[in-house]
Structures are given as structure tokens and as C-alpha cells.
Design a protein around this motif. Structure first.
Motif, PDB file in Angstrom:
ATOM      1  N   LYS A  12     -76.661  -1.917   2.295  1.00  0.00           N
ATOM      2  CA  LYS A  12     -76.303  -2.165   3.693  1.00  0.00           C
ATOM      3  C   LYS A  12     -75.354  -1.059   4.119  1.00  0.00           C
ATOM      4  O   LYS A  12     -74.369  -0.782   3.431  1.00  0.00           O
ATOM      5  N   ARG A  13     -75.661  -0.398   5.218  1.00  0.00           N
ATOM      6  CA  ARG A  13     -74.808   0.683   5.680  1.00  0.00           C
ATOM      7  C   ARG A  13     -73.504   0.118   6.243  1.00  0.00           C
ATOM      8  O   ARG A  13     -73.444  -1.000   6.742  1.00  0.00           O
ATOM      9  N   TRP A  14     -72.444   0.915   6.155  1.00  0.00           N
ATOM     10  CA  TRP A  14     -71.120   0.487   6.620  1.00  0.00           C
ATOM     11  C   TRP A  14     -71.055   0.463   8.150  1.00  0.00           C
ATOM     12  O   TRP A  14     -71.827   1.131   8.835  1.00  0.00           O
ATOM     13  N   ASP A  15     -70.103  -0.338   8.639  1.00  0.00           N
ATOM     14  CA  ASP A  15     -69.854  -0.381  10.082  1.00  0.00           C
ATOM     15  C   ASP A  15     -68.866   0.721  10.463  1.00  0.00           C
ATOM     16  O   ASP A  15     -69.129   1.526  11.333  1.00  0.00           O
ATOM     17  N   ASP A  16     -67.710   0.728   9.775  1.00  0.00           N
ATOM     18  CA  ASP A  16     -66.698   1.750  10.055  1.00  0.00           C
ATOM     19  C   ASP A  16     -66.432   2.564   8.803  1.00  0.00           C
ATOM     20  O   ASP A  16     -66.467   2.032   7.699  1.00  0.00           O
ATOM     21  N   ILE A  17     -66.127   3.852   9.017  1.00  0.00           N
ATOM     22  CA  ILE A  17     -65.862   4.709   7.859  1.00  0.00           C
ATOM     23  C   ILE A  17     -64.533   4.317   7.217  1.00  0.00           C
ATOM     24  O   ILE A  17     -64.439   4.162   6.008  1.00  0.00           O
ATOM     25  N   LEU A  18     -63.511   4.149   8.067  1.00  0.00           N
ATOM     26  CA  LEU A  18     -62.187   3.805   7.533  1.00  0.00           C
ATOM     27  C   LEU A  18     -61.512   2.778   8.421  1.00  0.00           C
ATOM     28  O   LEU A  18     -61.488   2.928   9.640  1.00  0.00           O
ATOM     29  N   ASP A  19     -60.933   1.778   7.769  1.00  0.00           N
ATOM     30  CA  ASP A  19     -60.063   0.844   8.467  1.00  0.00           C
ATOM     31  C   ASP A  19     -58.653   1.029   7.899  1.00  0.00           C
ATOM     32  O   ASP A  19     -58.381   0.672   6.762  1.00  0.00           O
ATOM     33  N   TRP A  20     -57.796   1.633   8.684  1.00  0.00           N
ATOM     34  CA  TRP A  20     -56.412   1.931   8.249  1.00  0.00           C
ATOM     35  C   TRP A  20     -55.435   1.131   9.120  1.00  0.00           C
ATOM     36  O   TRP A  20     -54.336   1.575   9.416  1.00  0.00           O
ATOM     37  N   SER A  21     -55.924  -0.058   9.512  1.00  0.00           N
ATOM     38  CA  SER A  21     -55.103  -0.862  10.422  1.00  0.00           C
ATOM     39  C   SER A  21     -54.022  -1.638   9.678  1.00  0.00           C
ATOM     40  O   SER A  21     -53.122  -2.198  10.282  1.00  0.00           O
ATOM     41  N   ASN A  22     -54.137  -1.668   8.350  1.00  0.00           N
ATOM     42  CA  ASN A  22     -53.190  -2.444   7.567  1.00  0.00           C
ATOM     43  C   ASN A  22     -52.607  -1.602   6.436  1.00  0.00           C
ATOM     44  O   ASN A  22     -52.722  -1.938   5.267  1.00  0.00           O
ATOM     45  N   PRO A  23     -51.980  -0.457   6.774  1.00  0.00           N
ATOM     46  CA  PRO A  23     -51.494   0.423   5.723  1.00  0.00           C
ATOM     47  C   PRO A  23     -50.439  -0.266   4.866  1.00  0.00           C
ATOM     48  O   PRO A  23     -49.723  -1.130   5.382  1.00  0.00           O
ATOM     49  N   PRO A  24     -50.285   0.057   3.576  1.00  0.00           N
ATOM     50  CA  PRO A  24     -50.994   1.130   2.885  1.00  0.00           C
ATOM     51  C   PRO A  24     -52.287   0.692   2.189  1.00  0.00           C
ATOM     52  O   PRO A  24     -52.720   1.367   1.257  1.00  0.00           O
ATOM     53  N   TRP A  48     -62.420   1.355   3.102  1.00  0.00           N
ATOM     54  CA  TRP A  48     -63.368   2.433   3.394  1.00  0.00           C
ATOM     55  C   TRP A  48     -64.783   1.873   3.432  1.00  0.00           C
ATOM     56  O   TRP A  48     -65.159   1.035   2.619  1.00  0.00           O
ATOM     57  N   PHE A  49     -65.551   2.395   4.375  1.00  0.00           N
ATOM     58  CA  PHE A  49     -66.970   2.044   4.515  1.00  0.00           C
ATOM     59  C   PHE A  49     -67.112   0.528   4.673  1.00  0.00           C
ATOM     60  O   PHE A  49     -67.866  -0.132   3.955  1.00  0.00           O
ATOM     61  N   THR A  50     -66.364   0.006   5.614  1.00  0.00           N
ATOM     62  CA  THR A  50     -66.275  -1.447   5.798  1.00  0.00           C
ATOM     63  C   THR A  50     -67.637  -2.046   6.140  1.00  0.00           C
ATOM     64  O   THR A  50     -68.399  -1.492   6.934  1.00  0.00           O
ATOM     65  N   GLY A  51     -67.887  -3.161   5.522  1.00  0.00           N
ATOM     66  CA  GLY A  51     -69.143  -3.868   5.774  1.00  0.00           C
ATOM     67  C   GLY A  51     -70.312  -3.313   4.977  1.00  0.00           C
ATOM     68  O   GLY A  51     -71.374  -3.932   4.913  1.00  0.00           O
ATOM     69  N   GLY A  52     -70.123  -2.145   4.357  1.00  0.00           N
ATOM     70  CA  GLY A  52     -71.187  -1.557   3.536  1.00  0.00           C
ATOM     71  C   GLY A  52     -71.355  -2.343   2.244  1.00  0.00           C
ATOM     72  O   GLY A  52     -70.413  -2.986   1.771  1.00  0.00           O
ATOM     73  N   GLU A  53     -72.542  -2.310   1.687  1.00  0.00           N
ATOM     74  CA  GLU A  53     -72.793  -2.999   0.418  1.00  0.00           C
ATOM     75  C   GLU A  53     -73.573  -2.104  -0.530  1.00  0.00           C
ATOM     76  O   GLU A  53     -74.493  -1.383  -0.119  1.00  0.00           O
TER      77      GLU A  53
END
Ligand code: 7RM
Length: 673
Positions: free
Chosen positions: A76-88, A92-97
Motif C-alpha cells: 500500500k503506497r504511503w499518504d504522506d512522506i513525513l509526519d513531523w507534527s510530533n517531534p522528536p 515516515w511514509f505514513t499509511g504505507g504498508e
């Protein structure tokens, strides 16, 4: 606060690192190296990574990583490349499988490469196996089925304590295949060290062997496991690989690996896991006595491990024979023996034993025998070979080598030049690769087809990676000076945390430059006038002995757990071969005036028992007092001066300035080897 004997509740107190952190003003061994080694035009033309890769990544970093992720096979392809909303904590590749083992095995077979050799194995006694991708896949499937039959699921942790044999790779990939988190513990760790790692992770299963071969002897592992599992309530079963055939005691939780696998089919329907599903935990020493369980996840980790393995080692999977000498018990073994090379469909050599068994030319003999083309090792090994003499190397034909890599510690220019001339025949580019357990994959390194390298410099950040050298306030230091190495932007294979201790993750790596959002690596670095990076080693209380990270606090903790020890302070003293050697200063309890050699030997054995052979002090110095500041902090810089037989540094802040001189007078030059 100094390290003291454990109190009644078993808590240890540890030396503060504050007075040991290196002031960047003191990081000034700026190299005056002027030699440059550019790749040959032929090498450069054929290279996987070309100069435009830097600009490419620079202009759109996230899309650069997205393209690298596309080298893998995702269900499954990812939705977003990077989610850095909750550092640190990055995602990465959110939603991808994807399934890591499928990426390392099945897809190569699907691409018609099943008959390619994945692993040429050479045991220390000289037994060999060559394992194709099809065969490795079959074994991993059987092992995955066997783990599932034992009730292991994607919710569980599995501890792996094995020698450098193919089963170690099989065990790791079998865990990855079913989504279980592996925690590989290096075979050199003791039963206590193993038990504490098993407990920290709550591992349900341990995979081990009867033993392995080392220095011409059988090194039993099973008795160590037997001792460890006495105090690991989470462990339900122990799978035992038969490697040496030596006598082992079998308990009701023990199962032979070969019997468990024989019952299982060589096919296994793999399920995909979320890109952020945990893949492994790997324990590494920090500045306290308790090792940190660094954990990594799936999609980002595999993306960067595979990309860097291809780009830094310029892998030509059809023709290269790759050899990384690291043990799978370290991060280098994870990323550059298992995941990177197998994701890339490489053919590699795996060797079980030590370089000097049965003779000091064993490694070079292996390079000749297998026609190794890419060789990745540590400076400490190179310095050992330099000491043994060039004749040993000269007896072998190493002309197959076309690329050389270095990792684990700074490589001194002499060793670098020796590597280039004597091993590489003056033609193979050298990649000095800087990275850490926490970074998961290589971060700073030449690109072998692009960079004109300088002996001793790791040069610059790889495409897609952002580093800086900063002062204590986080400001960039000018070229020609030094400071602290930081990573300024998230990267795919970054650690997602410390297992069970999110606060420690923040405190250790992110607190220091919180304002800037930088990752603090714990290493000092210089940038020369061209902007190229020269790593200088740790700026905290972490020693680097033969490329192994060991904390001073951990060794101190082991020492004070001995009933005779009242107080201990440990420093990493310079060592020509191992980089640093462990020197301990110990205050004994009680009055008995025994021979300090006897008690020294007993304490060295005790440390080996508590932590393992890698932490054995080179020298133990029995002292009456330790040099302390008025606030009670041990002044390690002074102890280091003593340990390195140097003139004593500034003693003005010492509570009792005479103490160090007394210690120095007693410090004889009788270090153990
Ligand atoms: C890969 C590995 C990490 C520490 C790191 C440094 C030191 C590693 C280099 C190096 C100078 C290098 N992971 N280090 N590589 N120093 N040049 N090329 O070793 O987690 O075990 O150690 O090792 O101090 O912080 S590790």
C-alpha cells in the motif's frame, strides 16, 4: 555526585557528565591534511550515485526520499512522506504498508533472481555453505511458521543471541516477516547483561545456539542463556540452533531449532505491516549505567538502509561480492549485513570467527577465495593488521577489491593511507562512514564516484541528510573550527524512541538543542576550510573500544556491585589499536591490604561477568581517593591525564589538589592487554 556503592534498594548513583563535556574551544585538532583522492574516471562514470544527487536532494528533500522509498516494494503506497507534527518522534511514509522480509527475499525471487547467492558462509573451522535467495527464503518461511507455532505474533519481542552464522539472519528475517520485534544481543554479553535486555523488552522467546567457534575453540552460549532465563519471567521458550554439537543441558522450555523448522512448510503467506510498525530494538550504551533500547520501525528504516547500501558502496548486485565484517549484534550488522544488502539483492560473505584463526591472514585469504569486491570494516581491525605487518597481506591476491569502507570510530590518516595502499592497491575509493545505532543508517560519507576524499575525513552529509557543527548555543561554527555534531532535519531511518522510556529519548538527544529542533549526536567534529567534516569522537562519557560503545557509568556500576569496591571512576584512555582502552580507578572498602594485582584481576573478571568481555578494563588502579571538585564531581579529565601518562592538567578546582599527584605517582605502566 560520584559513583558510589549501590544503596540498599539497589539504586546506583552515577557520575554527572557536566564537568566532562568538551568545550568546543578545546576541539581543535584541525587537520592540515592536503592529500585528495578522486575516483578514477571509470569508477565515476559507472557509479550509482552521481554529483547531481546532491542538488536533486537539496531542491526537494522529501521527494528525494520518496523516490528512494519507491525502490522498495509496498503493498500500500504511503499518504504522506513525513509526519513531523510530533517531534522528536517522526513518522515516515505514513499509511504505507510493506513486509520487510518480502522486500529482502520474495521480490528478488519474483524478479527471477532466486538462484543468486545471498550468503557465502564460512565458519571458523572452515565449513562452508552457499545459500541462494530461494534457499534463504525457504528457511525464513520455515522459521516464521515455527515462531507462529510457538505463539509469537506481531505484538511480541524476540531476543536473539547467536554467533555469526546464517541462522542469525534467518531468525531476524523470520521475526520481520511476522512483525515480531527482534532484539539481537551481541554474543559477547554476559548472562546478566542479556537478562536485563530480555527483561527490558519483555521478550517471550529467545533464539540462541549451543555455541559458536571462536579462536579455534567452541564458545558455549547455551549455559549463558540457561543462567539468564533464571531471571526472565517473560521468556516462554528458547529455540536452540545446533552449531557446535557440544554438550548442552536441555530444559523443558528449550526446543531445537532444526526440529522446530523441520516440522514446518517452506512457504509462508506474509502479511504487510504499517510503515511505522516496530522492526527491532537494539541496546546501546549511554551516559548512565542502563543501556538504552533504541528502536526502529519499518518503512523509513529499510528505505535508508537500502539506499545508503546502494549509494555509499556503489553496489552492482549482479557482479559484486560484498563483505561487511560487523557482527549482527551491532547496528552495522543489522543495516549492512542483513537489511541493506538483502533488500538490494546483494551477494555477500559472512564469516563466523576471528581474523587470526587459524592464521593472521584469514581475512585476506577469504577475500581472495570469494573474490570480494566491496569490503567494510573498522579502523581498529585495520590498525591491528598494520601491526601484524604487510607481508601477511601481501601473501594474498586482493585485486578483486574495488571499494573499501570504514565505520565505528574516527579513522586516523595513517590507517586510512595503509588501507588505501596495502589493501586497496591504490585504486579502490575509501568511504569513511559516520553514523550511529540511533541514526539507523549512514549519514555522513563520501559518495565514492563523486567525492575527492581526504584521509581521515568522513567528508559531508549524504544527499537527503542535513548536518551541522554548532557551538553550545546551537549556532553554526565557522569553517576551520569545531564544535558539536548535530542533525538538523529528520531522516527516514532515525530512531523512533527508547523502548519504554520516551523521556530519556528526549533528554538524551533532543533537549540540548530544543529551541532549534536539532538532534545532538554526542560527537565532536571539526569542519575544515572546505567545509568537510572531521569526526573527533564522543564528547560524553561514552567510550569507544574497538568500535564498541561502552559507557563509563556502566563499567563503574559493574565495579561498585563488587562487595570490595567502595567507589569507582572509569575513563577511556587512548589506545593505538583499539582507539580507547578502559582504565578504572577504584577505592576499596575495608582495610585489608591485599596485593593490588590480585584484586585488580578479580575486579576485571567481575566486570566481564557483569557486562561481558568487551567491557574488560585494560587497567585497574587501586587508589585511596578520587580527584573531586568541591561539589563532589569526579574530575575525569584529570584521571584521563593520569591514565594517558600525561602531565597533569589544571587542578585548581580540585577539593584536594594533591590527590591526583598521588594517583599519578602510583600509576605504573603495566597495562594489561
Ligand atoms: C555505526 C556505529 C556510534 C558512535 C558515533 C561515533 C562513532 C561511528 C564513525 C564514528 C568517527 C566514523 N554505531 N563512529 N562511525 N566516529 N568516524 N566513521 O558505530 O552506535 O555503535 O556507535 O561511533 O562516536 O557516535 S554505534
Amino acid at each position: 555526585m560520584s559513583t558510589t556503592h549501590p544503596s540498599a534498594d539497589g539504586e546506583h548513583t552515577h557520575t554527572s557528565i557536566e564537568d566532562d563535556v568538551v568545550d568546543p574551544a578545546h576541539i581543535d585538532n584541525l587537520s592540515h591534511e592536503t592529500r585528495r583522492f578522486a575516483p578514477s574516471p571509470t569508477f565515476a562514470d559507472a557509479a550509482f550515485a552521481k554529483a547531481d544527487m546532491y542538488e536533486d536532494a537539496e531542491s526537494d528533500r522529501l521527494n528525494f526520499w520518496s523516490r528512494q522509498a519507491e525502490r522498495l516494494s509496498w503493498t500500500k503506497r504511503w499518504d504522506d512522506i513525513l509526519d513531523w507534527s510530533n517531534p522528536p518522534v517522526a513518522r515516515w511514509f505514513t499509511g504505507g504498508e510493506l513486509n520487510v522480509a518480502v522486500n529482502c527475499l520474495d521480490r528478488h525471487i519474483d524478479n527471477g533472481l532466486g538462484d543468486r547467492v545471498a550468503i557465502f558462509f564460512e565458519g571458523e573451522p572452515g565449513d562452508t555453505r552457499s545459500i541462494t535467495y530461494t534457499q534463504l527464503h525457504a528457511e525464513v518461511c520455515q522459521a516464521a511458521n515455527a515462531l507462529e507455532a510457538l505463539g509469537i505474533t506481531a505484538e511480541d519481542r524476540v531476543a536473539i543471541y547467536l554467533p555469526m552464522i546464517p541462522e542469525a539472519v534467518v531468525a531476524m528475517l523470520a521475526c520481520a516477516r511476522i512483525g515480531a520485534v527482534h532484539s539481537v544481543v551481541f554474543g559477547g554479553f554476559s548472562a546478566d547483561a542479556l537478562a536485563s535486555r530480555i527483561n527490558d523488552a519483555g521478550a517471550k522467546l529467545v533464539i540462541t545456539a549451543d555455541g559458536g567457534f571462536r579462536r579455534g575453540k567452541e564458545l558455549p552460549l547455551k549455559p549463558i542463556i540457561d543462567e539468564a532465563v533464571q531471571s526472565t519471567p517473560s521468556v516462554e521458550n528458547v529455540l536452540v540452533v545446533k552449531r557446535t554439537g557440544g554438550e548442552v543441558s536441555f530444559n523443558d522450555i528449550d526446543i531445537w531449532w532444526h526440529e522446530a523448522l523441520a516440522e514446518q512448510p517452506a512457504a509462508h503467506q506474509a502479511q504487510s505491516f504499517d510503515s511505522e510498525h516496530p522492526l527491532f530494538i537494539l541496546y546501546t550504551s549511554g551516559t548512565t549505567g542502563k543501556p538504552k533500547g533504541i528502536f526502529h520501525t519499518t518503512g523509513g528504516y529499510l528505505t535508508q538502509a537500502a539506499f545508503t547500501h546502494a549509494a555509499v558502496f556503489d553496489l552492482k548486485a549482479e557482479t559484486d561480492v560484498y563483505w561487511c565484517t560487523a557482527d549482527v549484534g551491532w547496528i552495522t550488522g543489522h543495516s549492512y549485513v542483513v537489511y541493506g544488502p538483502l533488500a538490494n539483492g546483494a551477494t555477500q560473505l559472512m564469516y563466523e570467527g576471528t581474523p587470526d584463526t587459524p592464521h593472521k591472514g584469514r581475512w585476506w585469504e577469504l577475500i581472495e577465495k570469494y573474490g570480494v569486491t566491496i569490503f567494510y570494516t573498522a579502523p581498529t581491525a585495520l590498525r591491528t593488521f598494520m601491526k601484524w605487518g604487510d607481508e601477511i597481506v601481501a601473501a594474498h591476491d586482493l585485486s578483486s577489491l574495488r571499494l573499501l569502507g570504514s565505520v565505528g570510530e574516527p579513522i586516523n590518516p595513517e590507517a586510512w593511507m595503509w588501507y588505501r595502499e596495502v589493501i586497496g592497491g591504490n585504486k579502490a575509493p575509501i568511504v569513511d562512514t559516520w553514523w550511529q545505532t540511533e541514526t539507523g543508517a549512514i549519514m555522513i560519507s563520501p559518495l565514492p564516484g563523486v567525492t575527492a576524499t581526504k584521509p581521515g575525513s568522513a567528508m559531508r552529509a549524504l544527499p537527503g541528510i542535513a548536518v551541522d557543527v554548532v557551538d553550545a548555543s546551537g549556532d553554526t561554527t565557522p569553517n576551520g573550527t569545531g564544535g558539536y555534531l548535530v542533525l538538523t532535519k529528520p531522516w527516514p531511518s532515525m530512531a523512533r524512541g527508547i523502548w519504554g522510556d520516551p523521556h530519556r529519548f528526549v533528554d538524551t538527544y533532543w533537549q540540548r538543542y530544543e529551541k532549534q529542533g536539532y538532534y545532538f549526536a554526542g560527537d565532536g567534529a571539526n569542519r575544515d576550510l572546505d567545509g568537510d567534516i572531521w569526526l573527533l569522537g564522543r564528547v560524553d562519557d561514552v567510550m569507544n573500544v574497538s568500535g564498541h560503545r561502552i559507557s563509563t557509568a556502566e563499567v563503574e556500576s559493574a565495579l561498585v556491585s563488587h562487595p570490595r569496591v567502595a567507589e569507582a571512576a572509569v575513563v577511556g584512555a587512548h589506545d593505538d589499536i583499539t582507539g580507547q582502552g578502559i582504565v578504572a580507578f577504584v577505592i576499596l572498602r575495608g582495610q585489608s591490604k591485599e596485593d593490588s594485582t590480585t584484586i585488580g584481576e578479580e575486579l576485571r573478571k567481575h566486570v566481564v561477568h557483569e557486562i561481558g568481555g568487551i567491557a574488560k578494563p585494560r587497567h585497574i588502579m587501586i587508589v585511596e581517593e578520587l580527584p573531586k571538585t568541591r561539589s563532589g564531581k569526579i574530575m575525569r579529565r584529570l584521571l584521563l591525564d593520569v591514565a594517558e601518562h600525561r602531565a597533569l592538567g589544571d587542578v585548581t578546582t580540585l577539593a584536594d589538589p594533591t590527590v591526583v599527584q598521588l594517583i599519578a605517582d602510583g600509576m605504573t605502566n603495566n597495562d594489561e592487554d
